[in-house]
Design a protein around this motif. Structure first.
Motif, PDB file in Angstrom:
ATOM      1  N   UNK A  49      76.812  61.777  18.289  1.00  0.00           N
ATOM      2  CA  UNK A  49      77.485  60.470  18.215  1.00  0.00           C
ATOM      3  C   UNK A  49      78.473  60.349  19.367  1.00  0.00           C
ATOM      4  N   UNK A  50      78.470  59.187  19.992  1.00  0.00           N
ATOM      5  CA  UNK A  50      79.409  58.899  21.081  1.00  0.00           C
ATOM      6  C   UNK A  50      80.195  57.641  20.704  1.00  0.00           C
ATOM      7  N   UNK A  51      81.314  57.396  21.381  1.00  0.00           N
ATOM      8  CA  UNK A  51      82.068  56.166  21.105  1.00  0.00           C
ATOM      9  C   UNK A  51      81.191  54.913  21.233  1.00  0.00           C
ATOM     10  N   UNK A  52      80.267  54.909  22.199  1.00  0.00           N
ATOM     11  CA  UNK A  52      79.447  53.728  22.430  1.00  0.00           C
ATOM     12  C   UNK A  52      78.034  53.845  21.852  1.00  0.00           C
ATOM     13  N   UNK A  53      77.812  54.744  20.904  1.00  0.00           N
ATOM     14  CA  UNK A  53      76.485  54.863  20.303  1.00  0.00           C
ATOM     15  C   UNK A  53      76.167  56.323  20.014  1.00  0.00           C
TER      16      UNK A  53
END
Lengths: 321, 321
Positions: A49-53
């Protein structure tokens, strides 16, 4: 003991192999329990998981070229869980969507590291690292990388053939450093196999279906086996610097943002020599599946699981629930 | 990697076997490192600290009847580390004094669980559960119970003979519940082998040299293999009640105070079939020692270590430090 979960199949490992096995078992209404030491599903086909997706740091695609799993491919396509990409298939909107879908109706215990296996009368008792009883099952399926399979099998007396097989396959296991980075938008090709001392593959993750952003591209960099092995104990900061420098040279575009390098200890697996794409001990009802027994890739994990289930389910022909 | 400790021998396990091996190696000036997953030394010959002293919850004595370790017995007697008791010997003032003395001049890493073994050129690299490098050694000695030895060996490719040996020996491993209690002073005999469905041995620990108190007697209760196996998952409170009741019936005296029952998972070990009291792979410089390869008792652990060292030290005849 009577209050712990019981099932026909206990599957250790919620990666592609374990999830596929549980999926087919569920289709034929065999009760399953799936256990994984991680927080989520997917194993080496998991997503970060990343901040943008999110980003696929491990297995980047599945070829689905073998017709014996075309039923599964069609089902996943129909449910919009996979989509075509680069003459193969990827999970949408991330690779871990596949295992998550396969396991949706199946009891799943995450954060559960099975450490010890014990045969009791006609059942398997699975124990964790504190030797606490976790669950009981008629049949045990080990769906873990060769090293972990060997360590689990080592706790069962006299499983020579299975144990030797897993133990020998360890020598075919290779680590792999992986890293995600972002850059400004670019028209570079989305899947590059490199001829480079450090870089094996560069994947434009944001080119895959369902991951598009307008502002930047997200990439995954996978290091070569040899460089990963040589740098297995190199500090992460140093690995990061090497991978960024190599990427910028190779792609010709500056890195904007990056994650921490991820060390897949059992990242790549050359296929073990086996007459079948799985191991099965009919007397003691123990099966072993995984990419290391079939092709060494994500499709191989699925094929291993499917073919194993077809054999093993014959042990339960008349008394389906 | 260059800053981690290095030695000729890395010994996994600071029980009787590992400590004895390190002692003999040290006598001949071979540099050793000893590692143990526990906080202290002794393994199953360890001692539990109590408010009023300590108690030997595992191995209660060592017979020292084999003349091939008479040199060690005489040294320990001379240094007042052991004393005669009940036609055998015990550590003074506790069993763990023995391993503590044997390891006094040797680098010891406690709280260090080795999880993974890796052959690198001509050295062994030992890794912990987080896969961090812990130390390097020319020769690896596994001095652990059969189950743990098998799990460690399973992480090394192609060690079939050693791995099979350890794996087969697991079926001879038996758990054992143990408990300490105190009673008022009594003249009962100090070492009772019971013919009882629950009790195997009752030992008046405070009768051993150096443990005397005026106020009460301290006892150790060891349950039978069968009852321990049948009750391996029984809650501790229930085990406690059973053991106290059985003790009071058998000895005819009331329990004043008690500890928590201790579950030795690998408490008892019937001897494995082996042509020698140790395993040794000369090509890869890996040795396996322990009670499960020799007699199944504390003396056997010492003999296994001594005979292994005699063979293995021949691999280093000319270049002693």
């Amino acid at each position: 003991m009577s209050d712990i979960p019981q099932a026909r199949f206990a599957v250790i490992g919620a990666g592609i192999a374990g999830s596929t096995f549980a999926y087919y078992a569920q289709l034929e209404t065999h009760p399953c329990i799936v256990l994984d030491k991680s927080r989520g599903t997917g194993g080496r086909a998991g997503s970060k998981r990343l901040p943008h997706g999110s980003v696929d740091l491990g297995a980047s695609l599945i070829s689905f070229s073998d017709e014996s799993i075309s039923d599964l491919r069609e089902h996943l396509l129909q449910e919009n869980i996979i989509a075509r990409w680069q003459s193969a298939y990827v999970g949408v909107p991330r690779m871990s969507a596949i295992t998550r879908f396969l396991l949706q109706d199946i009891p799943l215990y995450t954060d559960t590291k099975i450490h010890h296996l014990e045969r009791r009368q006609d059942q398997w008792l699975l124990r964790d690292e504190r030797y606490q009883a976790v669950c009981l099952a008629d049949t045990l399926i080990i769906a873990a990388p060769a090293t972990q399979a060997a360590m689990l099998l080592a706790t069962i007396p006299n499983v020579n053939s299975l144990l030797q097989h897993a133990n020998q396959a360890i020598s075919q296991t290779r680590p792999q450093w992986a890293l995600w980075v972002t850059t400004s938008k670019t028209q570079s090709s989305a899947l590059m196999t490199c001829n480079h001392p450090i870089l094996e593959t560069i994947i434009k993750d944001s080119d895959k279906p369902g991951r598009h952003t307008d502002e930047f591209d997200t990439w995954v960099i996978q290091a070569t086996s040899q460089w990963s092995q040589d740098n297995i104990d190199t500090p992460k900061a140093e690995v990061l610097a090497h991978l960024i420098q190599a990427f910028e040279q190779e792609v010709g575009i500056a890195v904007l943002n990056t994650g921490e390098p991820h060390r897949w200890l059992l990242g790549r697996q050359a296929m073990a020599l086996s007459s079948k794409p799985y191991l099965w001990d009919d007397t003691r009802k123990i099966g072993v599946i995984g990419d290391w027994l079939c092709q060494g890739d994500a499709e191989g994990a699925m094929l291993s699981a499917k073919h194993a289930f077809e054999t093993i389910s014959k042990a339960y022909p008349f008394d389906q629930v």
